[in-house]
Design a protein around this motif. Sequence first.
Motif, PDB file in Angstrom:
ATOM      1  N   PHE A 363      17.348  64.732  75.701  1.00  0.00           N
ATOM      2  CA  PHE A 363      16.557  63.724  74.990  1.00  0.00           C
ATOM      3  C   PHE A 363      16.986  62.302  75.370  1.00  0.00           C
ATOM      4  CE2 PHE A 363      14.853  66.117  70.989  1.00  0.00           C
ATOM      5  CZ  PHE A 363      14.203  66.998  71.825  1.00  0.00           C
ATOM      6  N   LYS A 364      18.272  62.025  75.231  1.00  0.00           N
ATOM      7  CA  LYS A 364      18.767  60.656  75.453  1.00  0.00           C
ATOM      8  C   LYS A 364      18.518  60.210  76.885  1.00  0.00           C
ATOM      9  CE  LYS A 364      20.316  59.956  71.303  1.00  0.00           C
ATOM     10  NZ  LYS A 364      19.597  59.001  70.418  1.00  0.00           N
ATOM     11  N   GLU A 365      18.822  61.109  77.834  1.00  0.00           N
ATOM     12  CA  GLU A 365      18.620  60.773  79.249  1.00  0.00           C
ATOM     13  C   GLU A 365      17.148  60.523  79.550  1.00  0.00           C
ATOM     14  OE1 GLU A 365      18.413  63.342  83.302  1.00  0.00           O
ATOM     15  OE2 GLU A 365      20.206  63.668  82.077  1.00  0.00           O
ATOM     16  N   LEU A 366      16.283  61.410  79.013  1.00  0.00           N
ATOM     17  CA  LEU A 366      14.851  61.264  79.254  1.00  0.00           C
ATOM     18  C   LEU A 366      14.313  59.991  78.612  1.00  0.00           C
ATOM     19  CD1 LEU A 366      12.154  62.287  80.264  1.00  0.00           C
ATOM     20  CD2 LEU A 366      12.037  63.820  78.304  1.00  0.00           C
ATOM     21  N   GLU A 367      14.714  59.730  77.384  1.00  0.00           N
ATOM     22  CA  GLU A 367      14.265  58.515  76.694  1.00  0.00           C
ATOM     23  C   GLU A 367      14.698  57.260  77.457  1.00  0.00           C
ATOM     24  OE1 GLU A 367      14.529  60.479  72.196  1.00  0.00           O
ATOM     25  OE2 GLU A 367      16.102  59.136  72.936  1.00  0.00           O
ATOM     26  N   LYS A 368      15.932  57.275  77.966  1.00  0.00           N
ATOM     27  CA  LYS A 368      16.450  56.129  78.718  1.00  0.00           C
ATOM     28  C   LYS A 368      15.663  55.919  80.009  1.00  0.00           C
ATOM     29  CE  LYS A 368      20.648  54.423  80.984  1.00  0.00           C
ATOM     30  NZ  LYS A 368      22.082  54.729  81.306  1.00  0.00           N
ATOM     31  N   ASN A 369      15.398  57.014  80.738  1.00  0.00           N
ATOM     32  CA  ASN A 369      14.661  56.902  82.003  1.00  0.00           C
ATOM     33  C   ASN A 369      13.245  56.383  81.784  1.00  0.00           C
ATOM     34  OD1 ASN A 369      16.811  57.810  83.499  1.00  0.00           O
ATOM     35  ND2 ASN A 369      16.114  59.937  83.572  1.00  0.00           N
ATOM     36  N   VAL A 370      12.579  56.892  80.739  1.00  0.00           N
ATOM     37  CA  VAL A 370      11.226  56.419  80.458  1.00  0.00           C
ATOM     38  C   VAL A 370      11.245  54.937  80.110  1.00  0.00           C
ATOM     39  CG1 VAL A 370       9.259  56.630  78.884  1.00  0.00           C
ATOM     40  CG2 VAL A 370      10.378  58.687  79.761  1.00  0.00           C
ATOM     41  N   MET A 371      12.217  54.519  79.330  1.00  0.00           N
ATOM     42  CA  MET A 371      12.295  53.114  78.923  1.00  0.00           C
ATOM     43  C   MET A 371      12.515  52.188  80.124  1.00  0.00           C
ATOM     44  SD  MET A 371      11.667  52.849  75.793  1.00  0.00           S
ATOM     45  CE  MET A 371      12.111  51.126  75.709  1.00  0.00           C
ATOM     46  N   VAL A 372      13.320  52.641  81.095  1.00  0.00           N
ATOM     47  CA  VAL A 372      13.537  51.830  82.308  1.00  0.00           C
ATOM     48  C   VAL A 372      12.219  51.578  83.008  1.00  0.00           C
ATOM     49  CG1 VAL A 372      14.531  51.865  84.628  1.00  0.00           C
ATOM     50  CG2 VAL A 372      15.926  52.531  82.660  1.00  0.00           C
ATOM     51  N   HIS A 373      11.408  52.602  83.180  1.00  0.00           N
ATOM     52  CA  HIS A 373      10.127  52.450  83.874  1.00  0.00           C
ATOM     53  C   HIS A 373       9.115  51.686  83.016  1.00  0.00           C
ATOM     54  CE1 HIS A 373      11.328  54.863  87.274  1.00  0.00           C
ATOM     55  NE2 HIS A 373      11.751  55.811  86.465  1.00  0.00           N
ATOM     56  N   CYS A 374       9.200  51.830  81.694  1.00  0.00           N
ATOM     57  CA  CYS A 374       8.327  51.030  80.823  1.00  0.00           C
ATOM     58  C   CYS A 374       8.598  49.542  81.007  1.00  0.00           C
ATOM     59  CB  CYS A 374       8.540  51.424  79.361  1.00  0.00           C
ATOM     60  SG  CYS A 374       7.724  52.970  78.885  1.00  0.00           S
ATOM     61  N   LYS A 375       9.866  49.179  81.094  1.00  0.00           N
ATOM     62  CA  LYS A 375      10.219  47.763  81.308  1.00  0.00           C
ATOM     63  C   LYS A 375       9.657  47.275  82.638  1.00  0.00           C
ATOM     64  CE  LYS A 375      12.856  46.988  77.637  1.00  0.00           C
ATOM     65  NZ  LYS A 375      12.549  48.221  76.896  1.00  0.00           N
ATOM     66  N   ASP A 376       9.756  48.113  83.685  1.00  0.00           N
ATOM     67  CA  ASP A 376       9.210  47.736  84.991  1.00  0.00           C
ATOM     68  C   ASP A 376       7.705  47.520  84.918  1.00  0.00           C
ATOM     69  OD1 ASP A 376      11.728  48.002  86.031  1.00  0.00           O
ATOM     70  OD2 ASP A 376      11.377  49.985  86.890  1.00  0.00           O
ATOM     71  N   LEU A 377       7.044  48.230  83.992  1.00  0.00           N
ATOM     72  CA  LEU A 377       5.588  48.141  83.861  1.00  0.00           C
ATOM     73  C   LEU A 377       5.180  47.145  82.778  1.00  0.00           C
ATOM     74  CD1 LEU A 377       4.863  51.957  84.229  1.00  0.00           C
ATOM     75  CD2 LEU A 377       4.168  50.169  85.826  1.00  0.00           C
ATOM     76  N   MET A 378       6.123  46.247  82.450  1.00  0.00           N
ATOM     77  CA  MET A 378       5.859  45.142  81.522  1.00  0.00           C
ATOM     78  C   MET A 378       5.503  45.635  80.126  1.00  0.00           C
ATOM     79  SD  MET A 378       3.886  42.475  84.073  1.00  0.00           S
ATOM     80  CE  MET A 378       4.234  41.065  83.001  1.00  0.00           C
ATOM     81  N   LEU A 379       6.118  46.727  79.735  1.00  0.00           N
ATOM     82  CA  LEU A 379       6.061  47.170  78.343  1.00  0.00           C
ATOM     83  C   LEU A 379       7.421  46.851  77.716  1.00  0.00           C
ATOM     84  CD1 LEU A 379       4.300  50.655  78.818  1.00  0.00           C
ATOM     85  CD2 LEU A 379       3.292  48.623  77.773  1.00  0.00           C
ATOM     86  N   GLU A 380       7.726  45.515  77.665  1.00  0.00           N
ATOM     87  CA  GLU A 380       9.061  45.061  77.280  1.00  0.00           C
ATOM     88  C   GLU A 380       9.448  45.462  75.873  1.00  0.00           C
ATOM     89  OE1 GLU A 380       6.687  43.108  78.417  1.00  0.00           O
ATOM     90  OE2 GLU A 380       7.351  42.186  80.299  1.00  0.00           O
ATOM     91  N   ASN A 381       8.447  45.535  74.991  1.00  0.00           N
ATOM     92  CA  ASN A 381       8.748  45.837  73.594  1.00  0.00           C
ATOM     93  C   ASN A 381       8.605  47.317  73.253  1.00  0.00           C
ATOM     94  OD1 ASN A 381       9.172  43.057  72.881  1.00  0.00           O
ATOM     95  ND2 ASN A 381       6.945  42.767  72.934  1.00  0.00           N
TER      96      ASN A 381
END
Length: 544
Positions: A363-381
């Motif tokens: 869970f933690k690893e997956l959540e972290k990886n998704v969040m990294v790519h969300c930031k790259d896609l300008m989903l900062e919040n």
Amino acid sequence: MIEQLSVKDYVLFESCDIDFTNGMSVITGETGAGKSLLIDAIGYLSGDRIKSNVIRKGKDKAVLSMVLTSNEEVNAILEENGFDTEDQVIISRTILNNNKSTVRINQTVTTLSFVRKIVNLLVDIHSQMDTYRLMDTKLQIELLDSYANTNGLKEQVKQAYNHYSNVLNELDTLKNEEFSDAELEFLTAQLDEIENANVKENEMDELEEQIHEATHWFKNKEDLSECLYEMDKENGALDSLYMLYKQASKSPVLNAYEDSFKNLYYSLQNIDEELKNIRDNHSNDALDLDSLQARQYQIKKLYRKYGGSFVSLQEAKQGIMDKIDRIIHRQDVFDKLEKEKVEAFKTYMDLAEKLSRKRKSVFKELEKNVMVHCKDLMLENARFKISSIEKKPSSNGIDDIEFLVSMNPGQDFSSLSLSASGGELSRLMLALKVVFQATNGIETIIFDEIDTGVSGKVALAMGAKMKALSKNYQVLCITHLASVAVHADTHYLVEKIVKNNETITTVHELAQDEKISELAIMTSGQASDSAKASMQDLWVKIHG
């Protein structure tokens, strides 16, 4: 990867061959030009069913084909199913006016389901509809299990659950069964009938062969008897030859033929003995035929009564024995099933809890990886987390899994359908696609207008993410946005032309100067010098 796509007499296309490359490729063109028709063609060559007429007006058939790079897993499946294997997999589909079609892999006719099985190992087509499928929790748990590599364990859980369910069903059946003495007597009679018959596994085949032989002998018995009669009767063939032999031995005139007559006599005597042996060996066949046919009738009657085969007869016998056992030892059987239920449930829960722990461990690893790519896609919040609530035992475990997001500061976590707008969902999907892609072994990803609802910097970010994905995978993308298309290594333009008063769609790969002009048109509606200069600057900034 997809190496080539060819279509002929397909909707708006007269004839078209596209050679694809590695890296990122985009397909652009005006609305209605036929971009999505190409993705549809790939879908039809991937096993999709044809729902409308796809044959060009005035033609009898459409022919589609696709060449893909194969791999060891695909070749192993092809070999197992009798197909020739090479470095490439060639899929072709011929579609007739009645929408019936023939599909082939490497020139061998096959089924749509088998084509789907093969192509699903090589190509992933993602459309706007697939983005909305992401809201389905069933798909979410599949993605999670793929990421956590739990497929083997999940199969064990499924088998354990099925065993547990079967025991529960047996218990329910036993509780609801009410047997009388008459029922026991009837079952015992059925069991005696089967056991007394003592049918062997291959007995029917052997009976048929024996009946055939006995019937054949019966038909030829008359000829044999007549032949023996003619040889053995008084003054018959044997007596006559013997008399000739004796006469020759006494007469000087016939003396030279004595040995000949003697040899003929003994030869005929040998034949006589052989025919008598045949007669003696089959002497009881006429009687045996009746008994063989009676036995055959008995077995056929049993088969008709108990399912039609030896296997079903044995299954019926076991079922009757189980029922009798349940009647006679009802409480013992009940106690045994209760014990088996407890053991089966414990086995299931041990595996289900192990599966749950393995899921939660990522869970933690997956959540972290998704969040990294969300930031790259300008989903900062954006915040992403996986919810797991224990549920009733089922074939896929005890976890009720759901992906939750919060797209704005201070917003509580909620399901994807309640939290994300269309553009946000497209970006979130792309983030998830990048994360999960590494676990599915697929080499080609196709994005069909998933950038709908985004623009400006967000579109640039999505294009950059697809470009990054193309370093490890072949990426094909249909887009209306220059901000996405500018990242592509290869750019294909789909456009309509008028030829002999007919509208025809064509596709061609753009040269560098054509790319810049097309990007300018996509941005401002015309290839003005300023628009081209702006696109040239953006191109250099991205590609160096």
